[in-house]
Every structure is written in C-alpha cells, then in structure tokens.
Design a protein around this motif. Structure first.
Motif, PDB file in Angstrom:
ATOM      1  N   LEU A   1       0.845  -1.189   0.000  1.00  0.00           N
ATOM      2  CA  LEU A   1       0.000   0.000   0.000  1.00  0.00           C
ATOM      3  C   LEU A   1       0.882   1.241   0.000  1.00  0.00           C
ATOM      4  N   LYS A   2       0.352   2.329  -0.532  1.00  0.00           N
ATOM      5  CA  LYS A   2       1.161   3.542  -0.665  1.00  0.00           C
ATOM      6  C   LYS A   2       0.632   4.648   0.248  1.00  0.00           C
ATOM      7  N   LEU A   3       1.548   5.187   1.058  1.00  0.00           N
ATOM      8  CA  LEU A   3       1.264   6.285   1.983  1.00  0.00           C
ATOM      9  C   LEU A   3       2.052   7.506   1.551  1.00  0.00           C
ATOM     10  N   GLY A   4       1.400   8.656   1.495  1.00  0.00           N
ATOM     11  CA  GLY A   4       2.084   9.906   1.190  1.00  0.00           C
ATOM     12  C   GLY A   4       1.763  10.955   2.236  1.00  0.00           C
ATOM     13  N   ILE A   5       2.792  11.639   2.737  1.00  0.00           N
ATOM     14  CA  ILE A   5       2.605  12.684   3.744  1.00  0.00           C
ATOM     15  C   ILE A   5       3.222  13.982   3.247  1.00  0.00           C
ATOM     16  N   SER A   6       2.383  15.006   3.120  1.00  0.00           N
ATOM     17  CA  SER A   6       2.849  16.355   2.777  1.00  0.00           C
ATOM     18  C   SER A   6       2.887  17.193   4.035  1.00  0.00           C
ATOM     19  N   CYS A   7       3.906  18.018   4.160  1.00  0.00           N
ATOM     20  CA  CYS A   7       4.005  18.936   5.290  1.00  0.00           C
ATOM     21  C   CYS A   7       3.944  20.374   4.781  1.00  0.00           C
ATOM     22  N   SER A   8       3.168  21.183   5.464  1.00  0.00           N
ATOM     23  CA  SER A   8       3.009  22.592   5.084  1.00  0.00           C
ATOM     24  C   SER A   8       3.411  23.485   6.250  1.00  0.00           C
ATOM     25  N   VAL A   9       3.965  24.649   5.919  1.00  0.00           N
ATOM     26  CA  VAL A   9       4.396  25.595   6.951  1.00  0.00           C
ATOM     27  C   VAL A   9       3.301  26.603   7.272  1.00  0.00           C
ATOM     28  N   GLN A  10       2.086  26.334   6.816  1.00  0.00           N
ATOM     29  CA  GLN A  10       0.926  27.139   7.192  1.00  0.00           C
ATOM     30  C   GLN A  10      -0.212  26.194   7.567  1.00  0.00           C
ATOM     31  N   GLY A  11      -1.026  26.605   8.556  1.00  0.00           N
ATOM     32  CA  GLY A  11      -2.073  25.751   9.076  1.00  0.00           C
ATOM     33  C   GLY A  11      -3.303  25.675   8.184  1.00  0.00           C
ATOM     34  N   PHE A  12      -4.271  24.869   8.629  1.00  0.00           N
ATOM     35  CA  PHE A  12      -5.484  24.666   7.837  1.00  0.00           C
ATOM     36  C   PHE A  12      -6.271  25.953   7.632  1.00  0.00           C
ATOM     37  N   ASP A  13      -6.281  26.844   8.607  1.00  0.00           N
ATOM     38  CA  ASP A  13      -7.002  28.113   8.451  1.00  0.00           C
ATOM     39  C   ASP A  13      -6.481  28.859   7.224  1.00  0.00           C
ATOM     40  N   TYR A  14      -5.159  28.951   7.123  1.00  0.00           N
ATOM     41  CA  TYR A  14      -4.524  29.637   6.001  1.00  0.00           C
ATOM     42  C   TYR A  14      -4.830  28.917   4.693  1.00  0.00           C
ATOM     43  N   LEU A  15      -4.674  27.590   4.687  1.00  0.00           N
ATOM     44  CA  LEU A  15      -4.837  26.825   3.455  1.00  0.00           C
ATOM     45  C   LEU A  15      -6.273  26.880   2.941  1.00  0.00           C
ATOM     46  N   VAL A  16      -7.246  26.791   3.865  1.00  0.00           N
ATOM     47  CA  VAL A  16      -8.648  26.869   3.463  1.00  0.00           C
ATOM     48  C   VAL A  16      -8.948  28.247   2.873  1.00  0.00           C
ATOM     49  N   ALA A  17      -8.429  29.290   3.531  1.00  0.00           N
ATOM     50  CA  ALA A  17      -8.655  30.650   3.028  1.00  0.00           C
ATOM     51  C   ALA A  17      -7.996  30.838   1.666  1.00  0.00           C
ATOM     52  N   LYS A  18      -6.791  30.318   1.502  1.00  0.00           N
ATOM     53  CA  LYS A  18      -6.083  30.457   0.221  1.00  0.00           C
ATOM     54  C   LYS A  18      -6.852  29.737  -0.889  1.00  0.00           C
ATOM     55  N   ALA A  19      -7.434  28.581  -0.560  1.00  0.00           N
ATOM     56  CA  ALA A  19      -8.159  27.800  -1.561  1.00  0.00           C
ATOM     57  C   ALA A  19      -9.519  28.393  -1.885  1.00  0.00           C
ATOM     58  N   GLY A  20     -10.041  29.236  -0.977  1.00  0.00           N
ATOM     59  CA  GLY A  20     -11.368  29.782  -1.188  1.00  0.00           C
ATOM     60  C   GLY A  20     -12.460  28.921  -0.606  1.00  0.00           C
ATOM     61  N   GLY A  21     -12.077  28.050   0.341  1.00  0.00           N
ATOM     62  CA  GLY A  21     -13.059  27.206   1.002  1.00  0.00           C
ATOM     63  C   GLY A  21     -12.546  25.796   1.208  1.00  0.00           C
ATOM     64  N   ALA A  22     -13.151  25.086   2.166  1.00  0.00           N
ATOM     65  CA  ALA A  22     -12.721  23.731   2.495  1.00  0.00           C
ATOM     66  C   ALA A  22     -12.873  22.787   1.305  1.00  0.00           C
ATOM     67  N   ALA A  23     -13.989  22.900   0.582  1.00  0.00           N
ATOM     68  CA  ALA A  23     -14.227  21.999  -0.547  1.00  0.00           C
ATOM     69  C   ALA A  23     -13.162  22.165  -1.627  1.00  0.00           C
TER      70      ALA A  23
END
Length: 386
Positions: free
Chosen positions: A265-287
C-alpha cells in the motif's frame, strides 16, 4: 596535507565527477544523500558532511546529492536563501536530474537525515556504507556498516557536526585561491540554518537534545562576521520558509513530501508551513482545498494521504493533521490509525469542516513534539495490519 577547495569549487568538482564519460570515471563513486522530502536539514547535511569527508583522510571525493529533481529545487526557497548567505546558488547543487545511469556496484552511499533508501534511489540500497539520522530506525541499514548513527535529535545536522567536528577542526588551513576561515564560515552558516530551523532557534524544548546547542555553539564560533546575529538569521530564514503565497496547491503538497510503500500500500505525507485556516482561506473554502488535495492523491496513486502543518497564529505554535483513506485498504488503515494515534492528543479541527465522517479526518494536534518523524511510523503501522 594538500590544500582544500572552496565550497563552490568543491561542488563543481563533484559535478565534473558525474559528467566525466563512464570509461574515464573513477569507480566507485561515493555519494551523500538526504531523504526524499529534500528539506533544509537533508540538503544542508549532505553538503556539509560531503565537504568535510572529502578533505579528511583518506581524501575520497564525497558527492552531495539533493534527493529531488532539478525542477523541484526552486520550491526550496529557504535553501536558496541559505545558499546565498554562503555565496552559492541552487545551480551549484547536484540533484537527481544530474545523476547518470550507474551500475549500483560502481557506487557507495552514505545516508543523512534518513536510514532507508526509497524512490528512484532504492536500487542502490545494497551499497549503503553508513548513515546519520534522527528519525525512527527502519532497520534497513546493516548494523555492520562503518558508521551508523540513528538517534533522536532536533536536527540531523547536529549529529553531522558531532561526527565531524574533529575532522573539521583538523582540515587544512589552506584553500586553493581563498581563505580557509571564510570557507569555514560559509559552511557553518549552512549548518546553522538547518539546526535553527528544525529546533525553532533551540526553543522547541520537546525536540532539542544535548547535541543541538553544542553544535550551534561549535558553528557560531566559526562565524567571524561582526554583524552576524543568530536570532535575525533565524527570523530571515523563517520568513522565507513560511511564505507560500506564490505557490499553487500542487507545489505546496509536493514541497515537503515523503512517500512509503508498506505491505503493498502507498502512503504519502505532505508537510506545510501554514495551518489549515490559512490553506482553506487560500483555496477559497474547504471543498476547494479538498479538491486540490484529491488531485494530488490521484497523481501519486495513494491508498492513504496525510497533510501535516505547522503554524504560529498569534505567536502560538500549532500543529494540524489530516488523514484520508482513499481505497478500501486505506480506509481500514485510517480507522486503525484513530486508535494508534491517541498519543498525538487529537481534537477535531474547525468543527469537522475537512472531515467526511468516516474516511477523512482533520485535527488540531496538541502533542507538539510529534512531527512527521513520529506520525509516519503510526500510519505505517496501521497500513501493515491491512
């Protein structure tokens, strides 16, 4: 003792060793390589260790190899900033794109910041002669190798410094066309950057070990610049590292990414230096964020995907964690992870805005000491039981 080269000239010599026609190439070639996430610690540890060992007895050329394609090096903006402080540019580094087709028997490999070769370098696993690492021991490197250091530490660079400090101090005081003290200072700034970054300037008490401040003191002593300020150096690197505003989400997910094959099975882990609040806002929403993450998981063909973040809202250090089961086996593994991950002290993030109620969950992680080094083994254990 013969003079050593400047850091830039050394990297050029390493490049020449790879571009020399096979018939004229001296075998075996000796490589020093970090892990496939190719973060600041991995890239820097490979350069520092390779340089010092090359100019120490028996003076075997050690080639520092960045474990990523050339095109991905541009995403490591913090490494670009650190190289600049040492008078270098990313083009000076060697990457997987520069690696010619080699018979594994014509190579030797030293691992830093990991202890198991993965990805395109896996074919060379039988030629490992040593490792220096601060991750969980995967028991892949033989106990009989000439150097085997696998122990907890804030930064792999601290372990590299510990293993090379005597050799470093014994290096020739002569440098071809340059000043030895200047080259030592450049090398020290590269080494210092990764330790400060990994330990949050030695303030991450849960991560810092005795060898971290000892390495920092050793490296600082080699910096003669009268205006050098360690705190400012850390702030400058952090500012560059945490600025991902210009990156698209595919680049964010692959900027600091590691992948494992576990029980087929394949596992992938990405690490970001900004939290979910930032990422959701940057994307324009959770979806929208989830759509981008789904595209990445499909590109990589993952059974389980994880997104880990660090951030400092209002100067408070936080960790967020998302785990997503994408296949039947992956979904079962995520359910097992929920039980294995109790030690991470997880609490649902954002009222479940990123959850689907079964196969995908996002949490705020209150065990701040647990980075990918601790989370990955838990996820891999969950996959093994599939």
């Amino acid at each position: 003792m013969s003079p050593r080269q400047s850091l830039q000239a050394f990297l050029a010599t390493a490049r020449n060793a790879l571009t020399t026609p096979a018939a004229q190439r001296t075998a075996p070639l000796t490589f020093v390589v970090g892990n496939e996430s190719a973060d600041l610690d991995s890239l820097s540890s490979a350069v520092v260790y390779a340089y010092i060992r090359t100019y120490s007895p028996p003076h075997t050329l050690h080639i520092p190899l960045s474990n990523l394609p050339r095109a991905d090096l541009a995403l490591r903006t913090e490494m670009t900033a650190v190289l600049k402080s040492a008078g270098l540019v990313p083009a000076d580094l060697l990457t997987l794109s520069d690696l010619p087709e080699l018979d594994p028997n014509d190579t030797n490999w030293m691992l830093v910041d990991h202890n198991c070769l993965t990805g395109p370098l896996k074919q060379y696993a039988g030629r490992i002669f040593g490792c220096i690492d601060h991750h969980t021991d995967e028991l892949s490197v033989s106990q009989s190798v000439s150097l085997r250091v696998v122990e907890p530490c804030g930064s792999c660079m601290s372990l590299v410094v510990e293993e090379t400090r005597q050799a470093w101090d014994a290096l020739s005081r002569e440098v071809e066309g340059g000043d030895a003290a200047d080259e030592d200072e450049k090398l020290a700034k590269i080494g210092l950057a990764s330790i400060l970054s990994d330990t949050i300037n030695l303030t991450a008490k849960a991560k810092v070990r005795e060898k971290d401040p000892r390495a920092v003191a050793f490296l600082e002593a080699k910096i003669r610049d009268p205006v050098f300020d360690r705190n400012q150096y850390f702030d400058d690197i952090s500012a560059v590292k945490e600025d991902i505003s210009s990156l698209n989400f595919r680049d964010i997910f692959r900027k600091d990414y590691k992948e494992w094959d576990e029980s087929g099975l394949k596992l992938g882990i990405s690490c970001s230096v900004q939290g979910f609040d930032y990422l959701v806002a940057k994307a324009g929403g959770a979806a929208s964020l989830l759509d981008d993450l789904a595209s990445w998981t499909q590109e990589r063909g993952l059974d389980v995907a994880s997104l880990m973040t660090t951030s400092h809202p209002d100067d408070e250090f936080q960790r967020h964690l998302l785990v997503w089961g994408l296949t039947d086996e992956g979904k079962a593994a995520v359910e097992r992870f929920r039980k294995l991950g109790v030690e991470l002290q997880l609490e649902t993030w954002g009222d479940g805005a990123l959850d689907d109620g079964a196969n995908r969950s996002a949490w705020r992680q209150y065990n701040l000491a647990a980075s990918r080094k601790q989370v990955a083994p838990l996820l891999r254990e969950a996959l093994k039981k599939s």
